[in-house]
Design a protein around this motif. Structure first.
Motif, short mmCIF file in Angstrom:
data_model
loop_
_atom_site.label_atom_id
_atom_site.label_comp_id
_atom_site.label_asym_id
_atom_site.label_seq_id
_atom_site.Cartn_x
_atom_site.Cartn_y
_atom_site.Cartn_z
N ARG A 69 0.83 -1.21 0.00
CA ARG A 69 0.00 0.00 0.00
C ARG A 69 0.86 1.26 0.00
NH1 ARG A 69 -5.30 1.07 1.81
NH2 ARG A 69 -5.56 3.28 2.21
N ALA A 70 1.94 1.23 0.80
CA ALA A 70 2.82 2.39 0.92
C ALA A 70 3.51 2.72 -0.41
CB ALA A 70 3.87 2.14 2.00
N ALA A 71 3.68 1.70 -1.27
CA ALA A 71 4.33 1.94 -2.57
C ALA A 71 3.37 2.59 -3.58
CB ALA A 71 4.87 0.62 -3.13
N ARG A 72 2.08 2.63 -3.26
CA ARG A 72 1.04 3.25 -4.09
C ARG A 72 1.06 2.79 -5.56
NH1 ARG A 72 1.81 7.98 -5.10
NH2 ARG A 72 3.86 8.28 -4.19
N PRO A 73 1.00 1.47 -5.79
CA PRO A 73 0.98 1.02 -7.18
C PRO A 73 -0.38 1.28 -7.84
CG PRO A 73 0.89 -0.88 -5.69
CD PRO A 73 0.96 0.35 -4.82
N ASP A 74 -0.37 1.36 -9.17
CA ASP A 74 -1.61 1.35 -9.95
C ASP A 74 -2.01 -0.09 -10.28
OD1 ASP A 74 -1.86 4.24 -10.30
OD2 ASP A 74 -0.08 4.05 -11.58
N ILE A 75 -0.98 -0.93 -10.45
CA ILE A 75 -1.22 -2.34 -10.79
C ILE A 75 -0.41 -3.21 -9.83
CG2 ILE A 75 -0.98 -4.15 -12.55
CD1 ILE A 75 -1.09 -1.95 -14.70
N LEU A 76 -1.08 -4.17 -9.19
CA LEU A 76 -0.40 -5.13 -8.33
C LEU A 76 -0.48 -6.50 -8.98
CD1 LEU A 76 0.93 -6.03 -5.66
CD2 LEU A 76 -1.39 -6.24 -4.70
N LEU A 77 0.68 -7.07 -9.34
CA LEU A 77 0.73 -8.42 -9.88
C LEU A 77 1.05 -9.36 -8.73
CD1 LEU A 77 2.76 -7.76 -13.18
CD2 LEU A 77 0.27 -7.73 -12.85
N VAL A 78 0.18 -10.34 -8.48
CA VAL A 78 0.33 -11.23 -7.32
C VAL A 78 0.59 -12.66 -7.81
CG1 VAL A 78 -0.72 -12.07 -5.19
CG2 VAL A 78 -1.27 -9.78 -6.02
N ALA A 79 1.77 -13.19 -7.50
CA ALA A 79 2.17 -14.53 -7.96
C ALA A 79 2.33 -15.45 -6.77
CB ALA A 79 3.46 -14.44 -8.76
N LEU A 80 1.20 -15.95 -6.25
CA LEU A 80 1.23 -16.90 -5.13
C LEU A 80 0.65 -18.24 -5.54
CD1 LEU A 80 -0.15 -14.59 -2.24
CD2 LEU A 80 2.24 -14.97 -2.87
N GLY A 81 0.24 -18.39 -6.82
CA GLY A 81 -0.43 -19.59 -7.29
C GLY A 81 -1.93 -19.51 -7.02
N ILE A 82 -2.67 -20.30 -7.80
CA ILE A 82 -4.14 -20.41 -7.65
C ILE A 82 -4.43 -21.39 -6.52
CG2 ILE A 82 -6.27 -21.13 -8.84
CD1 ILE A 82 -4.66 -20.74 -11.51
N PRO A 83 -5.30 -21.19 -5.57
CA PRO A 83 -6.19 -20.05 -5.38
C PRO A 83 -5.66 -19.05 -4.34
CG PRO A 83 -6.92 -21.84 -3.98
CD PRO A 83 -5.64 -22.30 -4.64
N LYS A 84 -4.40 -19.27 -3.89
CA LYS A 84 -3.86 -18.45 -2.80
C LYS A 84 -3.85 -16.97 -3.19
CE LYS A 84 -0.17 -18.90 0.53
NZ LYS A 84 1.09 -19.53 0.91
N GLN A 85 -3.42 -16.70 -4.43
CA GLN A 85 -3.28 -15.30 -4.85
C GLN A 85 -4.65 -14.59 -4.92
OE1 GLN A 85 -1.12 -16.34 -8.36
NE2 GLN A 85 -2.92 -16.72 -9.62
N GLU A 86 -5.67 -15.31 -5.40
CA GLU A 86 -7.00 -14.69 -5.50
C GLU A 86 -7.58 -14.45 -4.10
OE1 GLU A 86 -6.06 -17.27 -7.49
OE2 GLU A 86 -5.94 -16.15 -9.37
N LYS A 87 -7.32 -15.39 -3.18
CA LYS A 87 -7.83 -15.22 -1.81
C LYS A 87 -7.10 -14.07 -1.11
CE LYS A 87 -9.61 -19.89 -1.42
NZ LYS A 87 -9.61 -21.20 -0.78
N PHE A 88 -5.80 -13.94 -1.36
CA PHE A 88 -5.03 -12.82 -0.78
C PHE A 88 -5.61 -11.50 -1.28
CE2 PHE A 88 -1.87 -9.50 -1.12
CZ PHE A 88 -1.27 -9.51 0.14
N ILE A 89 -5.84 -11.40 -2.58
CA ILE A 89 -6.35 -10.15 -3.15
C ILE A 89 -7.73 -9.84 -2.57
CG2 ILE A 89 -7.21 -9.04 -5.28
CD1 ILE A 89 -4.91 -10.52 -6.78
N ASP A 90 -8.59 -10.85 -2.54
CA ASP A 90 -9.96 -10.63 -2.07
C ASP A 90 -9.99 -10.19 -0.60
OD1 ASP A 90 -12.86 -10.90 -2.70
OD2 ASP A 90 -12.73 -12.23 -0.95
N ARG A 91 -9.20 -10.88 0.22
CA ARG A 91 -9.15 -10.58 1.66
C ARG A 91 -8.66 -9.16 1.93
NH1 ARG A 91 -6.57 -15.30 2.61
NH2 ARG A 91 -4.50 -14.39 2.59
N ASN A 92 -7.72 -8.71 1.10
CA ASN A 92 -7.04 -7.44 1.37
C ASN A 92 -7.42 -6.33 0.39
OD1 ASN A 92 -5.27 -8.34 3.61
ND2 ASN A 92 -4.52 -9.75 2.04
#
Ligand code: UDP
Length: 250
Positions: free
Chosen positions: A158-181
């Motif tokens: 959040r502190a880096a203020r990105p416009d695009i966050l690419l999350v590479a944790l594998g399916i479904p971990k990455q989608e759950k991380f994004i949804d939760r946060n």
């Protein structure tokens, strides 16, 4: 079967919505989402994701409310063709991610690389910066952390203020991380990109183009890393599940 979804022409595969979008349309949507500044979640759906969605209700609920679900992979194109409603254009996570990096040079998009083993996102960033020197890859961190450190990871991104966050944790971990946060991250475009940084960093090679075109990328993956057999086995499982459905009801 065409199922309407907010703003997209979509198909449904084994109960999961996949949007009929091209690469150019996906990039235009990303540009719009960045301008609007509301946190958005983009999924790139391959066969393993559709199987995961059919088995994991928490994941299925996340996929159902995603802002965009792109068709990623030969398995998806085959299944939509079989149901008589073919999607012909593929939007894979690794290509979409690289196009975002390329466009970041002219659009000024700020991109954060999050995920993969220690050192991989950093090397991925270095290789992308060599290819696209004006790109704004403004942060990176690996994807291995303790659950109790998750809020510190979110704060760092959040502190880096990105416009695009690419999350590479594998399916479904990455989608759950994004949804939760989603709200806490506050990033306009968040995309789960699986093994993309492994490819960008050169630690995993993509299949040769002829294999990609023949729909054999899974075979190349298996040859490169036999430990991924359980993941690769999801493709025949997907094919079996699709074939069990009556045509037109996939
Ligand atoms: N990964 C990670 N943290 C974890 C588990 C996995 O950063 O806790 C990374 C892993 O190093 C790899 C990526 O997530 O870079 C998963 O890649 P894969 O090709 O398996 O992705 P999928 O096909 O599941 O999208």
């Amino acid at each position: 079967m065409i199922k309407s979804s907010p703003g997209h022409n979509s198909v449904t595969l084994l109960g999961m919505r996949v949007d009929r979008v091209t690469m150019d349309e996906s990039l235009a949507l990303i540009e719009r989402y960045i301008a609007e500044r509301t946190p958005r979640h983009i999924l790139t759906a391959d066969a393993s994701m559709v199987v995961t969605s059919s088995e994991d209700p928490e994941f299925a609920a996340i996929a159902a409310k995603a802002d965009l679900v792109t068709p990623d992979g030969a398995g998806i194109l085959w299944a939509t063709k079989r149901q008589g409603n073919p999607v012909v254009s593929k939007v894979s996570g690794v290509v979409l991610a690289e196009k975002c990096v390329a466009l970041s040079q002219t659009k000024g998009w700020r991109i954060f690389f999050f995920g993969a083993a220690p050192g991989i996102a950093e090397e991925a960033r270095a290789r992308m910066m060599a290819r696209y020197p004006e790109a704004q890859i403004i942060g990176h961190r690996d994807g291995f952390f303790k659950p109790e450190d998750e809020s510190a990871v979110v704060d760092q991104i959040r502190a880096a203020r990105p416009d695009i966050l690419l999350v590479a944790l594998g399916i479904p971990k990455q989608e759950k991380f994004i949804d939760r946060n989603r709200a806490a991250l506050g990033v306009p475009v968040m995309i789960g990109v699986g093994g993309t940084f492994d490819v960008f960093s050169g630690s995993v090679k993509r299949a040769p183009v002829w294999m990609q075109n023949a729909g054999l990328e899974w075979l190349h993956r298996l040859a490169a890393n036999p430990k991924k057999i359980s993941k690769v086995a999801m493709l025949p499982q997907f094919v079996r599940m699709v074939l069990r459905e009556k045509p037109g009801r996939v």
